[in-house]
Design an enzyme around this catalytic site. Structure first.
Site, PDB file in Angstrom:
ATOM      1  N   HIS A 144       0.874  -1.310  -0.077  1.00  0.00           N
ATOM      2  CA  HIS A 144       0.054  -0.171  -0.084  1.00  0.00           C
ATOM      3  C   HIS A 144       0.788   1.344   0.078  1.00  0.00           C
ATOM      4  CE1 HIS A 144       0.837   0.875   4.330  1.00  0.00           C
ATOM      5  NE2 HIS A 144       0.597  -0.378   4.618  1.00  0.00           N
TER       6      HIS A 144
ATOM      7  N   CYS B  97       2.956  -4.657   6.893  1.00  0.00           N
ATOM      8  CA  CYS B  97       2.552  -4.570   5.677  1.00  0.00           C
ATOM      9  C   CYS B  97       3.759  -4.166   4.768  1.00  0.00           C
ATOM     10  CB  CYS B  97       1.181  -3.876   5.265  1.00  0.00           C
ATOM     11  SG  CYS B  97      -0.349  -4.589   5.762  1.00  0.00           S
TER      12      CYS B  97
END
Length: 304
Positions: free
Chosen positions: A260, A276
């Protein structure tokens, strides 16, 4: 060393050897050329820092050179340095650039969840991301600018996004970069990243892309991820480039994990993520246009 001016950057010539320490006009040129080559230096800021050095190593690896991360004549020529197109350009700020901005955003997730969007908070921030620049560098380069509609400023000219069909992604945890490959095995793009932390490491092994969301909302669940402040309930934060996952979410088959964007592109090599893989918003956007469901994502190297 003096702050590079637009004129100094336009006149900069590579004279051999490593890039100068600190900030320099020639480093700006090299960062833009790396960006054009599909090897992201992260934020364009004119500094010979860890992100730029890692980008040089990635470029050298792709071109079959000795990957030492040090600028030399062979790298300069491979980047198209001799006779390169201008790396700076003029840009006139529009009314649209000044529209849709957010007020200063709170840090508390419960307060963020009450807002309609998590947008850019200034024209300078919006344009810095559009032209892949550090916001402070953009402001310094245009000293005295008010960043109002109708004003003409100087910005980087990073070139068009890479256009390819990505078949495989490697998240290289040891060098904190993400490499994207086409079906023939050629590296088509490579990005600096923040990859996990000691408390919440990124996964290992091979996974797949399951979905791509542009301008996503973000669901905060302290029971599944991490605890932010005193917030102990599930919250849905609105979309926007200044949200926790930036302007892109590439969902992985490993539950709760994804690739992301970020609201702080200059901090990629200085902070840790909540497990992440965090890219700049512009790099995440570029990658999102090249991947689809089923693309392999392999986590290699390191334990964090």
């Amino acid at each position: 060393m003096a702050q590079p001016t637009p004129e100094a950057i336009s006149d900069a010539q590579y004279s051999g050897g490593p890039l100068p320490d600190g900030q320099s006009a020639i480093a700006v040129v090299v960062q833009v050329l790396l960006d054009r080559a599909g090897i992201s230096p992260g934020v364009i800021d004119g500094y010979r820092g860890p992100m730029s050095e890692s980008a040089l190593r990635a470029f050298e690896t792709r071109e079959g050179m000795s990957a030492d991360g040090v600028m030399d004549q062979a790298v300069w020529e491979a980047l198209g340095g001799p006779g390169h197109e201008p790396v700076m350009q003029s840009y006139t700020i529009t009314e649209e650039d000044a529209a849709g901005l957010s007020d200063t955003l709170p840090e508390d997730y419960a307060e963020l969840a009450e807002l309609d969007q998590l947008g850019y908070t200034s024209v300078a921030e919006k344009l810095a991301e559009r032209f892949h620049m550090d916001e402070g560098f953009l402001r310094d380069l245009n000293s005295g600018a008010s960043f109002a509609p109708g004003e003409t400023i100087t910005v980087a000219a990073p070139g068009a996004d890479v256009s390819a069909e990505v078949a495989r992604i490697e998240v290289r945890k040891d060098v904190t970069r993400v490499a994207a490959f086409d079906a023939s095995g050629r590296m088509v793009a490579n990005y600096p990243a923040t990859v996990g932390s000691g408390q919440l490491p990124s996964p290992s092994g091979t996974h797949e892309v399951t979905a791509v969301a542009i301008d996503p909302t973000y669901t905060y669940d302290p029971d599944k991820n991490f605890k932010q402040g005193d917030n102990d309930k599930v919250l849905v934060l609105p979309p926007g480039p200044n949200g926790p996952v930036g302007s892109v979410w590439i969902d992985l088959s490993k539950p709760t994990y994804g690739i992301h964007g970020t609201s702080e592109p200059d901090s990629l090599f200085q902070s840790q993520s909540h497990g992440c893989v965090r890219l700049t918003n512009w790099d995440a956007n570029e990658l999102a246009q090249m991947v689809g469901q089923g693309v392999t994502v392999e986590f290699v190297g390191g334990d964090s």
